[in-house]
Scaffold this active site. Sequence first.
Site, PDB file in Angstrom:
ATOM      1  N   VAL A 147       0.909  -1.149   0.000  1.00 35.79           N
ATOM      2  CA  VAL A 147       0.000   0.000   0.000  1.00 35.79           C
ATOM      3  C   VAL A 147       0.952   1.203   0.000  1.00 35.79           C
ATOM      4  CG1 VAL A 147      -1.785   1.244   1.258  1.00 35.79           C
ATOM      5  CG2 VAL A 147      -1.826  -1.265   1.190  1.00 35.79           C
ATOM      6  N   PRO A 148       1.127   1.842  -1.167  1.00 37.04           N
ATOM      7  CA  PRO A 148       2.285   2.691  -1.444  1.00 37.04           C
ATOM      8  C   PRO A 148       2.270   4.084  -0.815  1.00 37.04           C
ATOM      9  CG  PRO A 148       0.817   2.694  -3.314  1.00 37.04           C
ATOM     10  CD  PRO A 148       0.237   1.719  -2.321  1.00 37.04           C
ATOM     11  N   CYS A 149       2.385   4.158   0.487  1.00 42.27           N
ATOM     12  CA  CYS A 149       2.390   5.461   1.168  1.00 42.27           C
ATOM     13  C   CYS A 149       3.607   6.293   0.781  1.00 42.27           C
ATOM     14  CB  CYS A 149       2.266   5.294   2.672  1.00 42.27           C
ATOM     15  SG  CYS A 149       3.463   4.179   3.406  1.00 42.27           S
ATOM     16  N   HIS A 150       4.638   5.657   0.224  1.00 42.79           N
ATOM     17  CA  HIS A 150       5.798   6.417  -0.252  1.00 42.79           C
ATOM     18  C   HIS A 150       5.446   7.336  -1.414  1.00 42.79           C
ATOM     19  CE1 HIS A 150       5.784   2.644  -2.584  1.00 42.79           C
ATOM     20  NE2 HIS A 150       6.294   3.368  -3.570  1.00 42.79           N
TER      21      HIS A 150
END
Length: 184
Positions: A147-150
């Site tokens: 889950v690409p919070c970056h």
Amino acid sequence: MDSHGQYEQRVVWAVVGTGIGPLLLAATRDGLVNVVFHATDAVRDRALERLAARLGTEPVEAPGSPLLTEAIRQVEAYFAGLRRDFELPLDWSLISGFNRQVLRELTSGVPYGEVVGYGDLAGRVGRPGGAQAVGMAMGANPLPVVVPCHRVVESDGGIGGFGGGVDTKRRLLALEGVLPEPLF
């Protein structure tokens, strides 16, 4: 099954070496439940204690478990530059409410190689002016990388914070072609 005829929650885990250091992956029968950065012994042990407390069962190291096999394969392919999207069942039980709503929008609405501002993401979930709340949701993400919070950055072009450290965020964004590869 337990003595009451109920299926026991089973949590399995493994540590995977990546270009950003070791990642702990944990899964339940519902899907990948947790990804933890910098999974050295001490970090790993604390993460497993938290998982046991939150899920009510002791996680078991099982890198060959069918519950983890595909997650490990996809994470390795992502870091090798061979995968852009994760197609895994996710167990969202460690997060709820607004945070879950934001993370689901992030997962479906911000593709590989793109970024979104905290405020823009807040607007997408119907909470204009909620940039700070989105930042809190990113910090609570139990499934970073997958889950690409970056991919969430400051609206003025700043990189913003990151639970795995700003250097890790830079490396992930470089892997996806958003930033140049760090020089060090």
